[in-house]
Design a protein around this motif. Structure first.
Motif, PDB file in Angstrom:
ATOM      1  N   VAL A   1      10.117  17.684 -77.730  1.00  0.00           N
ATOM      2  CA  VAL A   1       9.618  18.418 -76.569  1.00  0.00           C
ATOM      3  C   VAL A   1       8.287  17.815 -76.135  1.00  0.00           C
ATOM      4  CG1 VAL A   1       8.848  20.676 -75.738  1.00  0.00           C
ATOM      5  CG2 VAL A   1      10.745  20.524 -77.359  1.00  0.00           C
ATOM      6  N   HIS A   2       8.062  17.745 -74.840  1.00  0.00           N
ATOM      7  CA  HIS A   2       6.784  17.250 -74.330  1.00  0.00           C
ATOM      8  C   HIS A   2       5.670  18.238 -74.661  1.00  0.00           C
ATOM      9  CE1 HIS A   2       8.062  13.737 -71.927  1.00  0.00           C
ATOM     10  NE2 HIS A   2       9.201  14.408 -71.790  1.00  0.00           N
ATOM     11  N   ASN A   3       4.506  17.711 -74.947  1.00  0.00           N
ATOM     12  CA  ASN A   3       3.344  18.524 -75.296  1.00  0.00           C
ATOM     13  C   ASN A   3       2.451  18.651 -74.065  1.00  0.00           C
ATOM     14  OD1 ASN A   3       1.314  19.879 -76.653  1.00  0.00           O
ATOM     15  ND2 ASN A   3       0.499  18.045 -77.638  1.00  0.00           N
ATOM     16  N   PHE A   4       2.895  19.451 -73.081  1.00  0.00           N
ATOM     17  CA  PHE A   4       2.185  19.545 -71.803  1.00  0.00           C
ATOM     18  C   PHE A   4       0.932  20.406 -71.919  1.00  0.00           C
ATOM     19  CE2 PHE A   4       6.463  18.612 -69.869  1.00  0.00           C
ATOM     20  CZ  PHE A   4       6.090  17.407 -69.305  1.00  0.00           C
ATOM     21  N   LYS A   5      -0.154  19.910 -71.312  1.00  0.00           N
ATOM     22  CA  LYS A   5      -1.402  20.658 -71.238  1.00  0.00           C
ATOM     23  C   LYS A   5      -1.951  20.538 -69.819  1.00  0.00           C
ATOM     24  CE  LYS A   5      -2.586  19.812 -76.098  1.00  0.00           C
ATOM     25  NZ  LYS A   5      -2.235  21.171 -76.507  1.00  0.00           N
ATOM     26  N   VAL A   6      -2.564  21.617 -69.328  1.00  0.00           N
ATOM     27  CA  VAL A   6      -3.133  21.613 -67.978  1.00  0.00           C
ATOM     28  C   VAL A   6      -4.158  20.490 -67.879  1.00  0.00           C
ATOM     29  CG1 VAL A   6      -4.496  22.918 -66.313  1.00  0.00           C
ATOM     30  CG2 VAL A   6      -2.735  24.078 -67.659  1.00  0.00           C
ATOM     31  N   HIS A   7      -4.115  19.754 -66.761  1.00  0.00           N
ATOM     32  CA  HIS A   7      -4.969  18.574 -66.632  1.00  0.00           C
ATOM     33  C   HIS A   7      -5.558  18.479 -65.223  1.00  0.00           C
ATOM     34  CE1 HIS A   7      -6.325  14.607 -67.964  1.00  0.00           C
ATOM     35  NE2 HIS A   7      -6.036  14.158 -66.752  1.00  0.00           N
ATOM     36  N   THR A   8      -6.795  18.017 -65.154  1.00  0.00           N
ATOM     37  CA  THR A   8      -7.440  17.744 -63.872  1.00  0.00           C
ATOM     38  C   THR A   8      -7.400  16.244 -63.611  1.00  0.00           C
ATOM     39  OG1 THR A   8      -8.906  19.668 -63.965  1.00  0.00           O
ATOM     40  CG2 THR A   8      -9.614  17.817 -62.594  1.00  0.00           C
ATOM     41  N   PHE A   9      -6.776  15.852 -62.529  1.00  0.00           N
ATOM     42  CA  PHE A   9      -6.617  14.436 -62.187  1.00  0.00           C
ATOM     43  C   PHE A   9      -7.713  14.008 -61.221  1.00  0.00           C
ATOM     44  CE2 PHE A   9      -2.422  16.107 -63.212  1.00  0.00           C
ATOM     45  CZ  PHE A   9      -1.977  15.191 -64.153  1.00  0.00           C
ATOM     46  N   ARG A  10      -8.317  12.863 -61.494  1.00  0.00           N
ATOM     47  CA  ARG A  10      -9.356  12.326 -60.620  1.00  0.00           C
ATOM     48  C   ARG A  10      -8.692  11.422 -59.582  1.00  0.00           C
ATOM     49  NH1 ARG A  10     -12.823  16.100 -61.740  1.00  0.00           N
ATOM     50  NH2 ARG A  10     -13.317  16.232 -63.972  1.00  0.00           N
ATOM     51  N   GLY A  11      -8.850  11.769 -58.340  1.00  0.00           N
ATOM     52  CA  GLY A  11      -8.199  11.003 -57.288  1.00  0.00           C
ATOM     53  C   GLY A  11      -6.770  11.469 -57.076  1.00  0.00           C
ATOM     54  N   PRO A  12      -6.115  10.976 -56.031  1.00  0.00           N
ATOM     55  CA  PRO A  12      -4.737  11.410 -55.707  1.00  0.00           C
ATOM     56  C   PRO A  12      -3.753  11.052 -56.815  1.00  0.00           C
ATOM     57  CG  PRO A  12      -5.754  10.229 -53.865  1.00  0.00           C
ATOM     58  CD  PRO A  12      -6.638  10.015 -55.042  1.00  0.00           C
ATOM     59  N   HIS A  13      -2.874  11.985 -57.148  1.00  0.00           N
ATOM     60  CA  HIS A  13      -1.828  11.748 -58.129  1.00  0.00           C
ATOM     61  C   HIS A  13      -0.506  12.321 -57.629  1.00  0.00           C
ATOM     62  CE1 HIS A  13      -4.642  10.298 -61.144  1.00  0.00           C
ATOM     63  NE2 HIS A  13      -3.629  10.111 -61.980  1.00  0.00           N
ATOM     64  N   TRP A  14       0.586  11.675 -58.033  1.00  0.00           N
ATOM     65  CA  TRP A  14       1.904  12.133 -57.650  1.00  0.00           C
ATOM     66  C   TRP A  14       2.707  12.480 -58.898  1.00  0.00           C
ATOM     67  CZ3 TRP A  14      -1.153   9.373 -54.641  1.00  0.00           C
ATOM     68  CH2 TRP A  14      -1.125   9.613 -53.257  1.00  0.00           C
ATOM     69  N   CYS A  15       3.518  13.508 -58.805  1.00  0.00           N
ATOM     70  CA  CYS A  15       4.316  13.993 -59.928  1.00  0.00           C
ATOM     71  C   CYS A  15       5.344  12.933 -60.341  1.00  0.00           C
ATOM     72  CB  CYS A  15       5.025  15.285 -59.536  1.00  0.00           C
ATOM     73  SG  CYS A  15       6.145  15.943 -60.790  1.00  0.00           S
ATOM     74  N   GLU A  16       5.433  12.676 -61.662  1.00  0.00           N
ATOM     75  CA  GLU A  16       6.375  11.675 -62.168  1.00  0.00           C
ATOM     76  C   GLU A  16       7.769  12.261 -62.411  1.00  0.00           C
ATOM     77  OE1 GLU A  16       4.821   8.758 -65.100  1.00  0.00           O
ATOM     78  OE2 GLU A  16       2.962   9.908 -64.928  1.00  0.00           O
ATOM     79  N   TYR A  17       7.960  13.509 -62.011  1.00  0.00           N
ATOM     80  CA  TYR A  17       9.297  14.104 -62.077  1.00  0.00           C
ATOM     81  C   TYR A  17       9.923  14.178 -60.688  1.00  0.00           C
ATOM     82  CZ  TYR A  17      13.160  17.250 -63.077  1.00  0.00           C
ATOM     83  OH  TYR A  17      14.438  17.795 -63.195  1.00  0.00           O
ATOM     84  N   CYS A  18       9.178  14.713 -59.716  1.00  0.00           N
ATOM     85  CA  CYS A  18       9.745  14.899 -58.372  1.00  0.00           C
ATOM     86  C   CYS A  18       9.175  13.931 -57.344  1.00  0.00           C
ATOM     87  CB  CYS A  18       9.529  16.334 -57.897  1.00  0.00           C
ATOM     88  SG  CYS A  18       7.795  16.723 -57.512  1.00  0.00           S
TER      89      CYS A  18
END
Length: 458
Positions: free
Chosen positions: A204-221
């Motif tokens: 299972v992925h170990n997902f944690k809330v994250h703040t991205f610096r600069g524009p980011h796009w979802c790697e799922y959708c």
């Protein structure tokens, strides 16, 4: 006549909406008429606010423009503060909190301006593009370029027989020469080449809330991740970046990256073996090889403790050097240091080798009096273990069985080893100390049964 915007429109403009928020709302307007300092909790925040006014009065003040906002003290609950924000021709009221940062929900901000900006972005996108957002996960790019396809085993490999391992076996890894630092986590996983002899453990992925610096796009959708902070989640083990809602759809196919997995001890077992592309943790393989090469006749093997400072040295060596750690007789002459390091590895696992989920079934098996029924229940319990845990347990029990064959020299039979390894491999999920204490005798019996029936159960 209202203009109908096609659903697909939003996929192309989610990022531009955020970049041009000022064009949508003009300059964010802070309505103020009072210079009294605002105090949230016990910490003063030098900020102008409106004092104690009603919702109706706030609504009238904010009607001047979309995106305008003010802070007021609640009339219904004096001493509490409300952020009033104009959006969609309505005034929306949010209970405002402060704990060193400002927040109305999960996200925390350095300034009220940032909180309002993020709120407007979120409200606008999630209101105007609600239909599109609801359908974002229907045709994910993950299904096409993730490792659901590129890392799928070739059909001819799926049915290849796996040779029975030998004691001297050393698992190999394969990886191409592409620099991982230059690749996204999604492409990196697609470049991994796994040895067909190594089982593909599900993780299972170990997902944690994250703040991205600069524009980011979802790697799922493949859609933009909107907001100023906490725009999505990142897998702490493989680095996959996705929307929070998309994380629920991602398959359990995490491929941990050594860039993210920094430790050996205290690391989740499945995470460790997938990161190093091995069947079992290298600590287990290396320690057992060392013990069997020079320690099977040592009196009190596993019962006698080694010097704790040197055991800690072995732990640090594995954390620092991994499979290159030197645990030979030249470094540690006392075999009890190696047995101590192996026991410490199992004690430090965040999820025990015999997992919390499987624990009740194992304890149940130990309480059964009929031998045949007992083994059947124990076999069912083994099926509840994650594959990497079950493989490691199998390897350990085979080793401990070999230890008992030298009982005349080392004085360690299955019962003695059960006393040592019971509490090491099993931890009660119950918080009640008395209940956990009562289980110790059953933990010992479980390990004893696993050793004695290793050839049958595995």
């Amino acid at each position: 006549m209202p203009v109908l915007i096609p659903v697909g429109f939003w996929g192309k403009f989610l990022d531009s909406i955020q970049m041009n928020i000022d064009l949508l709302f003009g300059n964010l307007t802070y309505i103020n008429c009072n210079k009294k300092p605002l105090i949230l909790g016990e910490l003063p925040v030098l900020m102008r606010f409106h004092g104690m006014i009603s919702r109706e009065a706030a609504d009238q003040l904010l009607s001047v423009a979309e995106g305008s906002y003010l802070i007021r003290e609640s009339q219904r609950q004096p001493g509490t503060y409300t952020l009033a924000l104009r959006f969609g021709s309505q005034t929306r009221n949010f209970r405002l909190y402060y704990d060193g940062k400002h927040f109305v929900g999960e996200k925390r901000f350095e300034s009220i301006h940032d909180l309002v900006t993020d709120g407007l972005i979120t409200l606008y996108i999630e209101t105007k593009a609600a239909e599109y957002i609801a359908k974002m996960t229907i045709n994910p790019i993950y299904e096409h370029i993730g490792y659901t396809t590129l890392n799928r085993e070739p059909a001819y490999q799926k049915h290849m027989p796996v040779p029975k391992e030998t004691l001297d076996e050393k698992d190999s890894t394969g990886q191409d020469g592409v620099s991982e630092k230059r690749l996204t986590s999604l492409v990196r996983r697609a470049t991994l080449k796994e040895n067909e002899q190594i089982p593909k453990y599900e993780k299972v992925h170990n997902f944690k809330v994250h703040t991205f610096r600069g524009p980011h796009w979802c790697e799922y959708c493949a859609n933009f991740m909107w907001g100023l902070i906490a725009q999505g989640v990142r897998c702490a083990d493989c680095g996959l970046n996705v929307h929070k809602q998309c994380s629920k759809m991602v398959p359990n196919d995490c491929k941990p990256d050594l860039k993210h997995v920094k430790k050996v001890y205290s690391c989740d077992l499945t995470t460790l073996v997938k990161a190093h592309i091995t069947k079992r943790p290298m600590v287990v393989d290396m320690c057992i090889r060392e013990i069997e090469s020079r320690g099977l006749n040592s009196e009190g093997l596993y019962r006698v403790s080694g010097f704790s400072d040197l055991i800690e040295d072995v732990k640090m060596a594995f954390d620092r050097d991994g499979e290159k750690a030197d645990i030979s007789v030249n470094m540690y002459e006392d075999i009890n240091i190696i047995t101590g390091a192996l026991k410490l590895y199992f004690r430090d696992l965040p999820i025990p080798l015999i997992t919390y989920d499987a624990y009740p079934k194992f304890i149940e098996s130990a309480k059964i009096m009929d031998p045949d029924e007992q083994l059947e229940t124990l076999h069912e319990a083994l099926k509840l273990l994650p594959p990497a845990h079950c493989e490691t347990l199998r390897y350990l029990m085979a080793h401990l069985k070999r230890v008992t064959l030298h009982e005349k020299e080392n004085l360690m039979n299955a019962e003695n080893l059960g006393i040592v390894f019971g509490p090491t491999l099993m931890r009660s999920p119950e918080l009640d100390a008395m209940a956990a204490l009562n289980d110790i005798r059953y933990q010992r019996l479980v390990v004893e049964l696993l050793i004695k029936n290793e050839d049958i159960l595995f």
